[in-house]
Design a protein around this motif. Sequence first.
Motif, PDB file in Angstrom:
ATOM      1  N   GLU A   1      -0.181  -7.033  -3.715  1.00 27.24           N
ATOM      2  CA  GLU A   1      -0.807  -6.617  -2.706  1.00 27.24           C
ATOM      3  C   GLU A   1      -1.406  -7.329  -1.707  1.00 27.24           C
ATOM      4  O   GLU A   1      -0.387  -6.990  -0.656  1.00 27.24           O
TER       5      GLU A   1
ATOM      6  N   ASN B   1      -5.460  -6.086   8.568  1.00 22.25           N
ATOM      7  CA  ASN B   1      -5.669  -5.996   6.470  1.00 22.25           C
ATOM      8  C   ASN B   1      -6.153  -4.537   6.807  1.00 22.25           C
ATOM      9  O   ASN B   1      -6.819  -4.681   6.691  1.00 22.25           O
TER      10      ASN B   1
ATOM     11  N   GLY C   1       1.204  -5.764   1.924  1.00 21.76           N
ATOM     12  CA  GLY C   1       0.577  -5.873   2.625  1.00 21.76           C
ATOM     13  C   GLY C   1       1.230  -6.541   4.275  1.00 21.76           C
ATOM     14  O   GLY C   1       1.149  -5.847   5.524  1.00 21.76           O
TER      15      GLY C   1
ATOM     16  N   THR D   1      -9.357  -7.138   9.142  1.00 17.98           N
ATOM     17  CA  THR D   1      -9.749  -6.313   8.406  1.00 17.98           C
ATOM     18  C   THR D   1      -9.768  -4.743   9.112  1.00 17.98           C
ATOM     19  O   THR D   1     -11.146  -4.741   9.782  1.00 17.98           O
TER      20      THR D   1
ATOM     21  N   ARG E   1       3.325  -4.867   7.209  1.00 18.66           N
ATOM     22  CA  ARG E   1       2.572  -4.632   8.420  1.00 18.66           C
ATOM     23  C   ARG E   1       3.656  -5.733   9.541  1.00 18.66           C
ATOM     24  O   ARG E   1       4.135  -5.684  10.622  1.00 18.66           O
TER      25      ARG E   1
ATOM     26  N   GLU F   1      -5.248   1.835   7.056  1.00 16.41           N
ATOM     27  CA  GLU F   1      -4.173   1.013   7.361  1.00 16.41           C
ATOM     28  C   GLU F   1      -4.483   1.306   9.492  1.00 16.41           C
ATOM     29  O   GLU F   1      -5.174   1.877   9.744  1.00 16.41           O
TER      30      GLU F   1
ATOM     31  N   GLY G   1      -8.130  -3.517  -0.648  1.00 15.57           N
ATOM     32  CA  GLY G   1      -7.230  -2.793   0.040  1.00 15.57           C
ATOM     33  C   GLY G   1      -6.830  -1.839   0.772  1.00 15.57           C
ATOM     34  O   GLY G   1      -5.457  -1.535   0.765  1.00 15.57           O
TER      35      GLY G   1
END
Length: 439
Positions: free
Chosen positions: A147, A324, A151, A200, A155, A319, A315
């Motif tokens: 994960e 994050n 991520g 985040t 990104r 998004e 997560g």
Amino acid sequence: SSSLSSSSIVVFVHTPPPPPPPTINKGVHCKAKHSNPPLRLSCSRIIIYAYRLPPRTANQQLTATMITSLQFLLALLSLTSTLLVHPTHAAQDFYKLLGITRKATQKEIKKAYRSKSLEFHPDKNKEEGAAEKFAEIAYAYEVLTDEEKKGIYDRHGEEGLKQHEQRGGGGGGHGGFDDIFSHFGFNFGGGQGRRQREQTTPNVDVPLRVTLKQLYLGDTIEVEYVRNTLCVNWQECMKANQECQGPGVKVRMQQIAPGFVQQVQQRDDRCVARGKMWRNNCRECPNGQTQPETIELEIDLQKGMYPGEAVTFEGVSDEKPGMNPGDLNFVIVQVGHEFFHRDGDHLYVTMEIPLVDALTGFSHEFTHLDGHKFTVNVDGVTECDHVMRVSGKGMPRRGGRGGFGDLYITFDVDFPDTLTEKQRKEIRKILGGSAREEL
């Protein structure tokens, strides 16, 4: 002076005579040039300008020049080693490598990996390059099933993932240049940015209504959740802007007096990451930065979970570029039961019994939450509101303690509304005495 790249690193050393202040614009040079002041040496992202400080004594000047020259040579030596040890190569698209889309679930990723690994396994595929392809597929699978790594890759791409791994898993968005020069006394402000936690998106809490029976037995609940995910080609809509210091944060330098510079921070929603700005009206993402996606989730409801406890999917919330995704929390809300009441690991129930049972004793069969039956025997007289504890008949205990809580039964004695004269006489005869005689 000539124009420079906005991402260049500037190092000041001592040499006469003083030049006019440099301006930083677009343009990257990768060759050495000697010209009238200022003296410029440019290689990769490093630009060196020569300035002269106020006059010093001969000894001070010699000492300062030797120290600065040594720092400069050591920095260049470290940079050269870094470039040789970590050569660049063409980036891979891990999703295309496995033949899946960016929306693929973990099950689809595993299925695609099994298919591709069998196709290019060196024991079965003897074609040239099959072994390298097999290794690339294995690495893509490793990243997309982790994960954190997935991520970072989604990104920042493969380059951002490499930088993350080179720093031993640390966060941030800078390369190794700032690290190299910081060891030799040069500080360009990058270290502080790397120490900042990556932002985040907000966590999302969703109430999950479950029954007491589900909490007693445990259950698996399948749900669908709609979230906002990044546009597939969102990286094509980014442009470099060194004034962007993070999502929504823009910092520019403002000269307030000769020799004094002030940092001014302001809000700019076009800034989506450090050094990155969103291009408006980008054809690659006509609907904006994100698009809705429906995902299927399995909620593992463990035995004995408490109301208010959360089942977290890390997560999985919305998004956003440069951030994050936050966590998706399903918060347990227990639906009331018609018979049992819960408090912690224990269950409580109120049972109404007739007066005759309260006086003579009784047996009663209970049906538990999972359907199994058990009998409670009461001998002797039971007082009104008497509480009886039945060991091991409560809820499953959490936290590795094992076993079950207890069941507490409260007895409510139901007295008759009226009695006949004959009934009163018989009761007095059985119990003996009367209220009038005692008075």
